[in-house]
Design an enzyme around this catalytic site. Sequence first.
Site, PDB file in Angstrom:
ATOM      1  N   TYR A  37     -15.299  16.936  28.408  1.00  0.00           N
ATOM      2  CA  TYR A  37     -14.427  17.342  29.524  1.00  0.00           C
ATOM      3  C   TYR A  37     -14.355  18.878  29.625  1.00  0.00           C
ATOM      4  O   TYR A  37     -14.513  19.445  30.705  1.00  0.00           O
ATOM      5  CB  TYR A  37     -13.033  16.740  29.298  1.00  0.00           C
ATOM      6  CG  TYR A  37     -11.959  17.208  30.249  1.00  0.00           C
ATOM      7  CD1 TYR A  37     -11.806  16.618  31.510  1.00  0.00           C
ATOM      8  CD2 TYR A  37     -11.070  18.215  29.887  1.00  0.00           C
ATOM      9  CE1 TYR A  37     -10.796  17.030  32.371  1.00  0.00           C
ATOM     10  CE2 TYR A  37     -10.064  18.630  30.743  1.00  0.00           C
ATOM     11  CZ  TYR A  37      -9.924  18.042  31.987  1.00  0.00           C
ATOM     12  OH  TYR A  37      -8.936  18.465  32.838  1.00  0.00           O
ATOM     13  N   SER A  45      -9.942  23.971  34.458  1.00  0.00           N
ATOM     14  CA  SER A  45      -8.920  23.825  33.419  1.00  0.00           C
ATOM     15  C   SER A  45      -9.066  24.950  32.418  1.00  0.00           C
ATOM     16  O   SER A  45     -10.166  25.482  32.222  1.00  0.00           O
ATOM     17  CB  SER A  45      -9.093  22.492  32.700  1.00  0.00           C
ATOM     18  OG  SER A  45      -8.290  22.456  31.536  1.00  0.00           O
ATOM     19  N   ILE A  49      -1.833  15.922  40.604  1.00  0.00           N
ATOM     20  CA  ILE A  49      -1.846  17.256  41.215  1.00  0.00           C
ATOM     21  C   ILE A  49      -2.401  17.201  42.639  1.00  0.00           C
ATOM     22  O   ILE A  49      -1.907  17.881  43.539  1.00  0.00           O
ATOM     23  CB  ILE A  49      -2.685  18.210  40.327  1.00  0.00           C
ATOM     24  CG1 ILE A  49      -2.027  18.356  38.945  1.00  0.00           C
ATOM     25  CG2 ILE A  49      -2.851  19.567  40.992  1.00  0.00           C
ATOM     26  CD1 ILE A  49      -2.942  18.947  37.884  1.00  0.00           C
ATOM     27  N   LYS A  90     -15.533  21.316  32.682  1.00  0.00           N
ATOM     28  CA  LYS A  90     -14.622  22.264  33.326  1.00  0.00           C
ATOM     29  C   LYS A  90     -15.214  23.674  33.319  1.00  0.00           C
ATOM     30  O   LYS A  90     -14.985  24.458  34.238  1.00  0.00           O
ATOM     31  CB  LYS A  90     -13.247  22.218  32.650  1.00  0.00           C
ATOM     32  CG  LYS A  90     -12.513  20.900  32.916  1.00  0.00           C
ATOM     33  CD  LYS A  90     -12.028  20.835  34.359  1.00  0.00           C
ATOM     34  CE  LYS A  90     -12.066  19.496  34.988  1.00  0.00           C
ATOM     35  NZ  LYS A  90     -11.616  19.498  36.393  1.00  0.00           N
TER      36      LYS A  90
HETATM   37  N1  LIG Z   1      -2.936  17.360  34.127  1.00  0.00           N
HETATM   38  C1  LIG Z   1      -3.270  18.454  33.495  1.00  0.00           C
HETATM   39  O1  LIG Z   1      -2.561  18.905  32.591  1.00  0.00           O
HETATM   40  C2  LIG Z   1      -4.514  19.204  33.881  1.00  0.00           C
HETATM   41  C3  LIG Z   1      -4.825  20.358  33.175  1.00  0.00           C
HETATM   42  C4  LIG Z   1      -5.963  21.062  33.530  1.00  0.00           C
HETATM   43  C5  LIG Z   1      -6.752  20.627  34.578  1.00  0.00           C
HETATM   44  N2  LIG Z   1      -6.442  19.475  35.256  1.00  0.00           N
HETATM   45  C6  LIG Z   1      -7.312  19.054  36.357  1.00  0.00           C
HETATM   46  O2  LIG Z   1      -6.539  18.745  37.498  1.00  0.00           O
HETATM   47  C7  LIG Z   1      -7.263  17.844  38.347  1.00  0.00           C
HETATM   48  C8  LIG Z   1      -6.346  16.729  38.793  1.00  0.00           C
HETATM   49  O3  LIG Z   1      -6.008  15.942  37.672  1.00  0.00           O
HETATM   50  P1  LIG Z   1      -4.610  15.221  37.436  1.00  0.00           P
HETATM   51  O4  LIG Z   1      -4.046  15.797  36.192  1.00  0.00           O
HETATM   52  O5  LIG Z   1      -3.824  15.214  38.672  1.00  0.00           O
HETATM   53  O6  LIG Z   1      -5.146  13.758  37.023  1.00  0.00           O
HETATM   54  P2  LIG Z   1      -4.899  12.291  37.613  1.00  0.00           P
HETATM   55  O7  LIG Z   1      -3.450  12.059  37.825  1.00  0.00           O
HETATM   56  O8  LIG Z   1      -5.643  11.387  36.699  1.00  0.00           O
HETATM   57  O9  LIG Z   1      -5.628  12.351  39.040  1.00  0.00           O
HETATM   58  C9  LIG Z   1      -7.022  12.416  39.120  1.00  0.00           C
HETATM   59  C10 LIG Z   1      -7.490  12.044  40.503  1.00  0.00           C
HETATM   60  O10 LIG Z   1      -8.922  12.065  40.537  1.00  0.00           O
HETATM   61  C11 LIG Z   1      -9.376  10.864  41.126  1.00  0.00           C
HETATM   62  N3  LIG Z   1     -10.706  10.450  40.703  1.00  0.00           N
HETATM   63  C12 LIG Z   1     -11.144  10.142  39.474  1.00  0.00           C
HETATM   64  N4  LIG Z   1     -12.404   9.721  39.518  1.00  0.00           N
HETATM   65  C13 LIG Z   1     -12.791   9.746  40.813  1.00  0.00           C
HETATM   66  C14 LIG Z   1     -13.984   9.390  41.505  1.00  0.00           C
HETATM   67  N5  LIG Z   1     -15.033   8.884  40.864  1.00  0.00           N
HETATM   68  N6  LIG Z   1     -14.026   9.560  42.834  1.00  0.00           N
HETATM   69  C15 LIG Z   1     -12.961  10.023  43.508  1.00  0.00           C
HETATM   70  N7  LIG Z   1     -11.810  10.363  42.915  1.00  0.00           N
HETATM   71  C16 LIG Z   1     -11.724  10.216  41.588  1.00  0.00           C
HETATM   72  C17 LIG Z   1      -8.337   9.832  40.718  1.00  0.00           C
HETATM   73  O11 LIG Z   1      -8.431   8.671  41.538  1.00  0.00           O
HETATM   74  P3  LIG Z   1      -7.928   7.226  40.995  1.00  0.00           P
HETATM   75  O12 LIG Z   1      -6.439   7.253  40.991  1.00  0.00           O
HETATM   76  O13 LIG Z   1      -8.507   6.262  41.980  1.00  0.00           O
HETATM   77  O14 LIG Z   1      -8.508   7.055  39.627  1.00  0.00           O
HETATM   78  C18 LIG Z   1      -7.076  10.637  40.928  1.00  0.00           C
HETATM   79  O15 LIG Z   1      -6.738  10.648  42.285  1.00  0.00           O
HETATM   80  C19 LIG Z   1      -8.465  17.368  37.518  1.00  0.00           C
HETATM   81  O16 LIG Z   1      -9.622  18.055  37.957  1.00  0.00           O
HETATM   82  C20 LIG Z   1      -8.101  17.785  36.109  1.00  0.00           C
HETATM   83  O17 LIG Z   1      -9.245  18.027  35.329  1.00  0.00           O
HETATM   84  C21 LIG Z   1      -5.326  18.759  34.919  1.00  0.00           C
END
Ligand SMILES: NC(=O)c1ccc[n+]([C@@H]2O[C@H](COP(=O)([O-])OP(=O)(O)OC[C@H]3O[C@@H](n4cnc5c(N)ncnc54)[C@H](OP(=O)(O)O)[C@@H]3O)[C@@H](O)[C@H]2O)c1
Length: 319
Positions: A203, A171, A49, A207
């Site tokens: 988690y 979330s 995202i 959130k």
């Molecule tokens: N996907 C869903 O359905 C969903 C639903 C509700 C909420 N969310 C929220 O949306 C947000 C984005 O998640 P996503 O779904 O896009 O997940 P994702 O594809 O796993 O991306 C997560 C990002 O966070 C980075 N990250 C993790 N640990 C970190 C750290 N210690 N320092 C700096 N960056 C870090 C990761 O970097 P690396 O690649 O280096 O690990 C990656 O760029 C999150 O806050 C998640 O909780 C997602």
Amino acid sequence: MFSFVLACGAVTFGIYVTLCFTVLKMPKCKSTKNLRGKTVIVTGANTGIGKATALDLAKRGARVILACRDQQRAEAAANDIKRESGNDEVVYLHLDLASLQSVRSFAENFLKTESRLDILINNAGLMMAGKTEDGIGMIFGVNHLGHFLLTLLLLDRLKDCAPSRVVNVASLAHQYGHVDFNCLNTHKEVGVGTSSFALFSVYSNSKLCNVLFTRELAKRLQGTNVTCYSLHPGAIKTEIGRHTSLLWRMFSAPIIMLFFTDAVSGAQTTLHCALQDGIEHLSGSYFSKCAVQETSAKAKDDAVAKKLWEVSERMCGLA
Ligand SMILES: NC(=O)c1ccc[n+]([C@@H]2O[C@H](COP(=O)([O-])OP(=O)(O)OC[C@H]3O[C@@H](n4cnc5c(N)ncnc54)[C@H](OP(=O)(O)O)[C@@H]3O)[C@@H](O)[C@H]2O)c1
Ligand SMILES: *[C@@H]1O[C@H](CO)[C@@H](O)[C@H](O)[C@H]1NC(C)=O
């Protein structure tokens, strides 16, 4: 028997298609705002995202800072975004939210080298066992505390550039969360256990912290023209589940395939909160599907929000 199976199949398919065009349909951010001359930070912008969000902001002409922990992944993403947007002002700055020292270095570095900050998007997140460099639970440490410190260190710059915004990607899972201050005190984490189910529960709690932090921040920012929002991006196909167990992934794979949408859809509510004119009076609120949403009583508990703020300040050495 065969026609019965066929009929069931047809009905199921009909329901699924209906769902796709109703419940599962993701609205688009309607803002046409141009961001030339504006600077934006997106944490965790190298994939998922965050990357989709950064690309959209780059297309609008913003100077986009990719605040990421992995240089290789971040530089690859920066190149993709530059190429796809035609905007060269896409910069990687190292930020590891699992290290308070790294958060401080990032802020120092940013404040020294950049002149503005118009939008801060706290997007990075994970669901993974372990501890941060500071011995804090990984999920609370990255999802909440690192972003808490980052935001506070950048607040004066945001105020100088007002009207400006902070967007916290939370979330829907926050609705199942609770904040256990005793556990925070003893384990420096908002829950215990390492099973996939336990991690999901921790988690969810982290959130809820995002939503409560946003609420308290809005209060403290009254009269500054800096506004803040929390949100649910939708159920999105990303790498967020990469640290869960094989069993959990096998169980969730079909659900994800059928009911989860792409990262571009997942960026829309973040973009809405970052860009939409006229939502300033909703500062502190929780959004989903590009609209403000009612949420649970737990997510509006001002006493817990205030206590979380104070505990967070102490945990990152601000108080
Ligand atoms: N996907 C869903 O359905 C969903 C639903 C509700 C909420 N969310 C929220 O949306 C947000 C984005 O998640 P996503 O779904 O896009 O997940 P994702 O594809 O796993 O991306 C997560 C990002 O966070 C980075 N990250 C993790 N640990 C970190 C750290 N210690 N320092 C700096 N960056 C870090 C990761 O970097 P690396 O690649 O280096 O690990 C990656 O760029 C999150 O806050 C998640 O909780 C997602
Ligand atoms: C906030 O914005 C309003 C409207 O633009 C302006 O009148 C006011 O002076 C601003 N306040 C601060 C503290 O910048």
